[in-house]
Write a protein that holds these residues in place. Structure first.
Motif: not given
Lengths: 617, 275
Positions: A367-369, A371-373, A375-376
């Protein structure tokens, strides 16, 4: 009077060191036309000089430093109770020093937990002011982290590992003593923070708050960096000891599982601890030296800290829990009276956790911001850890299946480790899964989860180990009835408190807050009262330990009829552990198999004679 | 041996059944967005498949404690070492289970979250009905509606959001790390100084809280639909210093008509002040 002289010269040299450091800084500042006293800078330099003064004073100089100049050194004192208060190089003394220190820290940190529960018991009545509350929860956190990092490895590991591998001491005995004597300044530093302005960042010390905070943050950072130094020294010592000091015949495939767990843990401590130290050093430099690592307005980045911090602090949870598994599996192996199930897979599990632990850190930052990539991959690698952890369960459950379980206190605690971690492991999936973590992050669900894994996994393991090795360490037997009373009281209390705690978490109660939504008042009252009852269970433990150490009945050399080496020598063992060099001839857990004994002590003894109960037959 | 396995299987089914009753407990806060429903469904699914795993370990322990107890400390159990096929099968099964959870709900729902931009992160999003800039500072939030030229402070009035419209919050901080969290939406994102993070959400339920109990609102809330619901709140979820626990502000999710009325009132107020 060597105890008094050790401690008093440590304190005196520490004070002199502090004055020299702070004074030199003042002189330099004066020379450059500055105000001679700057709280942050003078106390930082003073701390570093004071720390050097302290370790030199307690014996580093008289027992080691003099040698650097070709002068004679004073030998360690190996007699009587006073040796526990001196710079002693015997790993058994250091193990007990660690254990007693951290049991005391554990009880203090537990008391802080009671204070937190007192605050949360009633939503309207406030017990502490906001800054005091933050200090209390920060101290509870960091002291428990310290206990979890060092109690098993420093206490039980130091005591048992050299004996279990048939060595007469650790590889670097004086470094080992130094590791321990770095701990009292840490404990002192942490306990002093409430009187120096408190801490407001919790144990994680996220900047910019930790940089901007007008509190004892710098002092706190320096204490933790010192603790990291101690951890690295001891990690190095264990790795070298286990690689090079195994007795003849102690092949890697005959290594007791506790030693394997210590090996994996020590390796993690050696590899990753500098991450935490670096992160806090950067915070300290931002505070003291005017660097801007974490100041976004001047080119720094607050998120940088979180990466560096979790790069250590995620492996750290395995530095905490792998030793817990190690003790639990060791105890389960001996108290099931049956060969260890899938030993090689178990070792693979420890090493697999060790390997994966360094590449999952960003799951603390979903949740810290970031980059989305990111996460996976971190979701996948985090859930992959369930596979090596599953191997540990395989071995534990396979070993008790069709065994002859001796349900004494250490075994009950060991089985509780498996029970609690099964719960903590399942709740971990909810937090590894990004869509659910976005809600659950920073709630009491997380608090419940990590108490299940760390307290339920490691601290129960710590108690299993304390009861298991108590007769070896003290030569006396603890009271079995009180031990079982402690177990059931603690086990039920723990589960009532922390199982319930998941619920307010999902409902939306976040961590580190003194007030919450009114609808959760009844459940918090219930948790608080349960927590007080749970907390009282440690009084039974404390009484049992103190009473039994002084007045308990004399223990046999091998009260558990176990096969491993530490039980083949006297209780407590002689100075260099064995009357004659041991030779390892078989697997440590072959209960009921017609294979050779695990080890024989001395060349003259017959191979079947020295193996201990249950072995050889 | 067969007898033991059958008994264990019975115990396992029993323990699983008992613990699965957790699925019927009132677990969640109010569902205030489509994503909240999805998130709760994943929690329920993970609970449903996680409980049998937990129950397995627990059943073996309970069974062994009763059935495999030593009468004397020195007797020994069965002599197998577990070197056969069983550990390999275990590895395959646990590996398969881990892979299954990684794929669903893990990666599939993560992809959904990121592609539909219903979640949080860095993504720029199209088709926004309302943009709200959120700025955290110690210890309050400032909310800005650039479209309407409205700026308000969390500690003087509630955040007002229209239901059933796609709202993007761009979140920033002026001092330390905060975290913007609305439990009813199951979404949170950290407010980091020096960068802007986003949450995009379509609230699908009206609701409100009045924790602050500002006197001027007591009359207003009397007329509002439903009861005060503390899941509708903006809570800071990252320790930010002394008053962190009190960085909690009221949120009202209202119908478009009410929202328009509120905007008109706010603009009229601002005009009156300007004149």
């Amino acid at each position: 009077m060597r105890a008094v002289s050790t401690v008093s010269s440590g304190i005196a040299c520490g004070l002199i060191g502090f004055l020299i450091g702070a004074g030199l800084t003042s002189l330099l500042r004066l020379a450059f036309g500055e105000d001679p006293w700057s709280k942050e800078l003078n106390s930082t330099v003073g701390f570093v000089f004071g720390l050097i003064g302290w370790v030199m004073g307690v014996g580093l100089w008289s027992q080691w430093g003099r040698e650097w100049f070709g002068w004679s050194v004073k030998p360690s004192n190996h007699e009587g109770w006073e040796r526990y208060f001196t710079f002693n190089v015997d790993h058994k003394v250091i193990g007990i020093q660690y254990l007693v220190t951290f049991v005391i820290v554990f009880l203090l940190a537990g008391f802080a937990a009671m204070m937190i529960r007192a605050e949360l018991m009633d939503n309207d009545a406030r017990v502490f002011s906001n800054p005091t509350y933050n200090t209390v929860l920060g101290l509870h956190g960091i002291m428990m982290v310290a206990v979890a990092v060092a109690a098993v490895i420093g206490g039980l590991g130091n005591y048992a590992v050299p004996i279990m591998i048939g060595a007469d001491d650790m590889a670097f005995p004086r470094l080992n003593a130094l590791s321990y004597w770095l701990v009292p300044p840490v404990a002192f530093g942490l306990l002093a923070t409430p009187f120096l302005g408190g801490i407001e960042t919790g144990w994680t010390a996220y900047p910019p708050l930790s940089v901007l905070s007008d509190s004892a943050q710098t002092f706190w950072n320096l204490s933790i960096i010192t603790f990291g130094l101690s951890s690295i020294f001891s990690g190095l010592n264990f790795v070298v000891t286990i690689i090079f000091l195994r007795a003849p015949g102690m092949t890697w495939s005959r290594l007791p599982v506790f030693v394997w767990a210590m090996f994996a843990t020590a390796f993690l401590a050696l590899m990753y601890t500098q991450g935490f130290a670096t992160a806090l050093l950067m915070v300290t430099l931002d505070r003291v030296a005017g660097t801007v690592f974490f100041d976004a307005s001047r080119g720094g980045d607050p998120l940088l800290y979180q990466h560096v911090f979790w790069f250590y602090s995620h492996p750290a949870v395995y530095i905490m829990v792998v030793p817990g598994f190690g003790v639990a599996l060791e105890v389960i192996g001996h108290f099931s009276r049956k060969p260890m199930f899938a030993y090689r897979y178990l070792v693979g599990g420890f090493l697999g956790i060790m390997g994966l632990s360094g590449i999952v850190w960003a799951h603390h930052m979903f949740t810290s911001g970031i980059p989305n990539y990111m996460h996976g991959p971190f979701l996948v690698m985090t859930e992959a850890i369930s596979v090596p952890t599953g191997l540990i369960f395989l071995s534990a459950l396979g070993t008790i299946w069709m065994g002859k379980l001796v349900l004494k206190t250490p075994m009950l605690f060991a089985l509780a480790v498996i029970f609690n971690f099964a719960n903590g492991g399942v709740t971990g999936i909810f937090l590894a899964d990004v869509p659910t973590d976005i809600h659950l992050h920073d709630t009491y669900f997380v608090v419940a989860h990590f108490h299940y894994t760390i307290m339920g996994g490691e601290i129960f393991g710590l108690f299993a180990g304390i009861y298991y090795w108590f007769p070896k360490m003290t030569g006396r037997m603890y009271n079995e009835m009180l031990g079982k009373l402690h177990f059931w009281w603690m086990f039920i209390g723990f589960n009532v408190v922390f199982f319930t705690m998941h619920w307010p978490g999902i409902k939306g109660m976040n961590r580190r807050i003194p007030i919450y939504q009114d609808s959760l008042e009844p459940v918090n009252l219930f948790i608080s009262i349960s927590a007080f009852i749970f907390g009282a269970s440690f009084l039974v433990f404390f009484y049992n330990m103190v009473y039994s150490w002084i007045w308990g009945p004399k223990a046999a050399d091998n009260p558990w009829h176990a096969r491993t080496l530490e039980w083949q020598t006297s209780s407590p063992p002689p100075l260099h552990n064995f009357p004659a060099p041991p030779r390892v001839t078989g697997h440590p857990y072959d209960y009921g198999l017609p294979t050779p004994a695990h080890a024989v002590i001395g060349v003259a003894a017959s191979p079947a004679g020295g193996g201990g109960g249950g072995g050889g037959g | 041996m067969t007898r033991h396995f059958v008994s264990l299987a019975v115990l396992w089914v029993f323990v699983t059944a008992v613990v699965e009753t957790l699925l019927f407990v009132d677990l969640f806060p109010t569902v205030g967005s489509e994503f909240a429903q999805e998130s709760d469904d994943i929690v329920r699914y993970l609970l449903a498949i996680g409980i049998p795993v937990f129950a397995m370990a627990v059943s073996v322990i309970i069974y062994a404690m009763f059935q495999f107890r030593a009468k004397e400390d020195t007797e020994t159990g069965a002599g197998f070492r577990g070197t056969g096929l069983f550990p390999k099968a275990w590895l395959v099964v646990t590996g398969g289970m881990a892979a299954a959870v990684m794929i669903y709900p893990g990666l599939i729902d993560l992809a959904k979250l990121q592609n539909t931009n219903s979640g949080s992160g860095w993504g720029e999003v199209d088709n926004i009905d309302l943009e709200v800039s959120v700025t955290g500072f110690r210890w309050a939030w400032q909310f800005e509606y650039p479209e309407y030229g409205i700026t308000l402070l969390g500690n003087t009035e509630p955040l007002v959001i229209p239901a059933d419209e796609r709202v993007r919050f761009s979140v920033d901080s002026t001092d330390v790390v905060h975290s913007f969290w609305v439990p009813a939406w199951r979404l949170k994102i950290d407010a980091i100084p020096g960068r802007t993070t986003f949450i995009t959400v379509t609230p699908d339920k009206e609701g409100w809280s009045n924790w602050k109990r500002f006197p001027q609102w007591s009359d207003e809330t009397e007329g509002m639909a439903g009861e005060s619901d503390d899941s509708f709140r903006v809570q800071c979820a990252e320790l930010c210093g002394s008053d962190h626990g009190f960085m909690r502000f009221d949120l009202r999710v209202v119908s478009r008509e009410e929202f328009d009325q509120w905007v008109a009132d706010k603009q009229a107020q601002a005009q009156a002040k300007g004149n």
